[in-house]
Design a protein around this motif. Sequence first.
Motif, mmCIF file in Angstrom:
data_model
loop_
_atom_site.group_PDB
_atom_site.id
_atom_site.type_symbol
_atom_site.label_atom_id
_atom_site.label_comp_id
_atom_site.label_asym_id
_atom_site.label_seq_id
_atom_site.Cartn_x
_atom_site.Cartn_y
_atom_site.Cartn_z
ATOM 1 N N THR A 140 13.309 -52.518 39.174
ATOM 2 C CA THR A 140 13.165 -51.480 40.200
ATOM 3 C C THR A 140 14.258 -50.436 40.074
ATOM 4 O O THR A 140 14.020 -49.248 40.316
ATOM 5 C CB THR A 140 13.184 -52.117 41.600
ATOM 6 O OG1 THR A 140 12.078 -53.009 41.730
ATOM 7 C CG2 THR A 140 13.094 -51.063 42.688
ATOM 8 N N THR A 161 5.096 -47.714 45.722
ATOM 9 C CA THR A 161 5.775 -48.982 45.967
ATOM 10 C C THR A 161 4.866 -49.933 46.725
ATOM 11 O O THR A 161 3.780 -49.580 47.171
ATOM 12 C CB THR A 161 7.064 -48.752 46.773
ATOM 13 O OG1 THR A 161 6.715 -48.282 48.075
ATOM 14 C CG2 THR A 161 7.961 -47.727 46.090
ATOM 15 N N GLN A 162 5.352 -51.150 46.903
ATOM 16 C CA GLN A 162 4.552 -52.154 47.603
ATOM 17 C C GLN A 162 4.490 -51.893 49.098
ATOM 18 O O GLN A 162 3.633 -52.437 49.794
ATOM 19 C CB GLN A 162 5.124 -53.543 47.346
ATOM 20 C CG GLN A 162 6.575 -53.716 47.782
ATOM 21 C CD GLN A 162 7.129 -55.080 47.405
ATOM 22 O OE1 GLN A 162 6.388 -56.033 47.308
ATOM 23 N NE2 GLN A 162 8.439 -55.160 47.185
ATOM 24 N N GLU A 163 5.393 -51.030 49.644
ATOM 25 C CA GLU A 163 5.354 -50.767 51.077
ATOM 26 C C GLU A 163 4.119 -49.963 51.472
ATOM 27 O O GLU A 163 3.610 -50.118 52.580
ATOM 28 C CB GLU A 163 6.611 -49.998 51.519
ATOM 29 C CG GLU A 163 7.869 -50.842 51.555
ATOM 30 C CD GLU A 163 8.540 -50.897 50.192
ATOM 31 O OE1 GLU A 163 8.052 -50.207 49.265
ATOM 32 O OE2 GLU A 163 9.531 -51.620 50.044
ATOM 33 N N SER A 164 3.650 -49.068 50.599
ATOM 34 C CA SER A 164 2.474 -48.228 50.856
ATOM 35 C C SER A 164 2.514 -47.633 52.268
ATOM 36 O O SER A 164 1.613 -47.832 53.070
ATOM 37 C CB SER A 164 1.180 -49.011 50.653
ATOM 38 O OG SER A 164 1.111 -50.143 51.498
ATOM 39 N N TYR A 165 3.599 -46.924 52.563
ATOM 40 C CA TYR A 165 3.812 -46.384 53.914
ATOM 41 C C TYR A 165 2.789 -45.300 54.218
ATOM 42 O O TYR A 165 2.576 -44.373 53.434
ATOM 43 C CB TYR A 165 5.226 -45.802 54.033
ATOM 44 C CG TYR A 165 5.630 -45.498 55.447
ATOM 45 C CD1 TYR A 165 6.337 -46.431 56.187
ATOM 46 C CD2 TYR A 165 5.291 -44.295 56.056
ATOM 47 C CE1 TYR A 165 6.707 -46.161 57.500
ATOM 48 C CE2 TYR A 165 5.650 -44.019 57.352
ATOM 49 C CZ TYR A 165 6.356 -44.959 58.074
ATOM 50 O OH TYR A 165 6.718 -44.692 59.374
ATOM 51 N N GLN A 177 1.731 -46.562 61.290
ATOM 52 C CA GLN A 177 2.009 -47.043 59.939
ATOM 53 C C GLN A 177 0.789 -47.700 59.290
ATOM 54 O O GLN A 177 0.908 -48.668 58.545
ATOM 55 C CB GLN A 177 3.196 -48.021 59.943
ATOM 56 C CG GLN A 177 4.481 -47.406 60.430
ATOM 57 C CD GLN A 177 5.652 -48.359 60.397
ATOM 58 O OE1 GLN A 177 5.640 -49.350 59.657
ATOM 59 N NE2 GLN A 177 6.668 -48.091 61.182
ATOM 60 N N ALA A 188 -3.706 -54.647 54.441
ATOM 61 C CA ALA A 188 -2.669 -54.372 53.445
ATOM 62 C C ALA A 188 -3.285 -53.827 52.168
ATOM 63 O O ALA A 188 -2.767 -52.880 51.551
ATOM 64 C CB ALA A 188 -1.868 -55.643 53.162
ATOM 65 N N ARG A 237 -4.451 -50.217 52.710
ATOM 66 C CA ARG A 237 -3.308 -49.295 52.708
ATOM 67 C C ARG A 237 -2.853 -49.013 51.281
ATOM 68 O O ARG A 237 -2.508 -47.884 50.933
ATOM 69 C CB ARG A 237 -2.149 -49.868 53.534
ATOM 70 C CG ARG A 237 -2.394 -49.873 55.021
ATOM 71 C CD ARG A 237 -1.096 -50.056 55.799
ATOM 72 N NE ARG A 237 -0.431 -51.315 55.486
ATOM 73 C CZ ARG A 237 -0.663 -52.458 56.136
ATOM 74 N NH1 ARG A 237 -1.564 -52.487 57.115
ATOM 75 N NH2 ARG A 237 -0.006 -53.552 55.820
ATOM 76 N N GLN A 238 -2.850 -50.045 50.452
ATOM 77 C CA GLN A 238 -2.407 -49.863 49.076
ATOM 78 C C GLN A 238 -3.367 -48.966 48.299
ATOM 79 O O GLN A 238 -2.957 -48.123 47.505
ATOM 80 C CB GLN A 238 -2.292 -51.220 48.383
ATOM 81 C CG GLN A 238 -1.405 -51.207 47.137
ATOM 82 C CD GLN A 238 0.048 -50.974 47.493
ATOM 83 O OE1 GLN A 238 0.659 -51.740 48.228
ATOM 84 N NE2 GLN A 238 0.610 -49.897 46.988
ATOM 85 N N SER A 253 0.204 -56.574 47.338
ATOM 86 C CA SER A 253 -0.423 -56.863 48.628
ATOM 87 C C SER A 253 -1.943 -56.882 48.558
ATOM 88 O O SER A 253 -2.601 -56.998 49.586
ATOM 89 C CB SER A 253 0.033 -55.827 49.669
ATOM 90 O OG SER A 253 -0.344 -54.533 49.266
#
Length: 608
Positions: A407, A447-451, A500, A506, A509-510, A533
Amino acid sequence: MSAATDWRGAAAVDADEAAEAMTAARLGGGARRLLGELLAPYRRALWLLVAVVVVENAARLAIPYLVKVGIDSGIPPIRRDDDLTVLLVVVGAVLGATLLQAVARQLFLVRSGRIGQDVLLQVRRRVFGHFQDLSPAFHDGYTSGRVISRQTSDVDAVYEMLETGFDGLVTAALTLVGTAAVLLFLDVELGLVALLCGPFLALLTNWFRKSSARSYRATREKVALVIVHFVESMGGIRAVQAFRREPRNQEIFDDVNEQYRAANLVAFRLVAWFMPGIRLIGNVTIAVVLLYGALLAYRGDVTVGVLAAFLLYLRQFFEPMMEISQFYNTFQSASAALEKLAGVLEEEPDVPEPTSPVALPTAHGELRFDHVRFAYVEDRPVLPDLDLVVPAGQTLALVGTTGAGKTTLAKLATRFYDPTGGRVLLDGVDVRDLTSDTLRDHVVMVTQESYLFSGTIADNIRFGRPGATMAQVVEATTALGAHDFIAAMPDGYDTDVANQGGRLSAGQRQLVAFARAFLADPAVLILDEATSSLDVPSERLVQQALRTVLAGRTAVIIAHRLSTVEIADRVLVMEHGRIVEDGAPGDLVAGGTGRYSALHDAWVESLA
């Protein structure tokens, strides 16, 4: 041990920061500079406001003197020959002074309110813009509670000082000095008697100033604990509910809230002593002046009008003492807020904009890491010496244990951080020589957060390309296999994603985050655990779409799932910031002895 003991560690930064800011009783250099910058465009308007305040206070101070003239010069003729001229002139002058005072006050409120709102708008813009410009390294150590506090309570504290603080201070100063001068002008002996209260007022005010400073610091420390606990509890509400943490969090909140209440009670008790104390001194002084003035009037040394004016002036004299004490608290709050705001605005981005940027209208996507060194903590390098070339159009997968530097490599490519040594180049150009806009156009990281932000699904997909048409949005989601689930939503692409992206799973969102990146059409696409996710069906859809999405562009995929790695042209295995294996996925598996081969065998066994 109190219930908040395990919370204070998390809030220590905020409490310490609040306490340190409160220790100064005057504006520090950074705060003075910031205040000067904010008020610089309004210098002429501020001088006009000062003049208005002077006129207003002169009109107010004139009224008791006019009353004295009316009593001494206007009433005796009525008793002798019924001549009302002087009395009517005095009454007219009083009405004129009252009208002038009202007009001046109205003018001050309108103009000062406009300036205050303009300053508020300016400082909020600057703080928000600067927070966005600061690098992730800054935000990693700056809690969300402090960010919120800067934009809300600190800005409001500055506005309160501009709106009421300076007005109160100038009015109080003019009233105190003007009243004392007029009292001595009217009668020196009686004026000196009236001013004997000065030392008592000074002692009481000095006690209140010191005590309120300690009390104010305590309340700021406690409110910092409340804010941080509330923000982080709500931000992590899913984890709180998943682990049934609500009772413990409520217990902690009750404790810090009780501490905040207790600190405020101390402050209220100080005011409860100070305000009546001022009134007591004031009323005693008025009684003494009335008694002594009556004696002087009986002896013929002063007139009844002078005595009446003295009593009216004394009523005005003690009111500003309360305003000065309130201004001190307002000043403390504003000075602390200005110090903290100035501290944020003086923070230099760790990844500054280049002084002589290099133009890169188009990018092919070649990434080169030239003897790159990087450490989050000095003397503990994450990447000790990395040499790597990713040719344009190649899909590179990075695998390795946690902490291997995968990362970090991605963050250097996107210039979230700058290397402590060596260079990162895009098409032969050091990324430090590219403006942030240019780099973001050509390099995008998912990223994996996918804000997801508040708004519609379509708005979130357009995030990296606001001018995209709906047809282009649909084209992106169709390529990724996301169109069907979006079309099935209650309002389709106009469905609000809620807080969010709370209305989406999940995996959904991704997929939206992938569509956002695809629509941005960068030369280099970095996926940092971006499929972690996704469920198996969604992952298969994405893997199918990724071959299309990644075609013709450079891609760096960081993943633990080897199913995602299989679409890569090349795999790097990293350990402790070094490349220990490099080759095509099939070749590394065929070798049968390397680390990637072992990881692949373990993955195959897990599927069985």
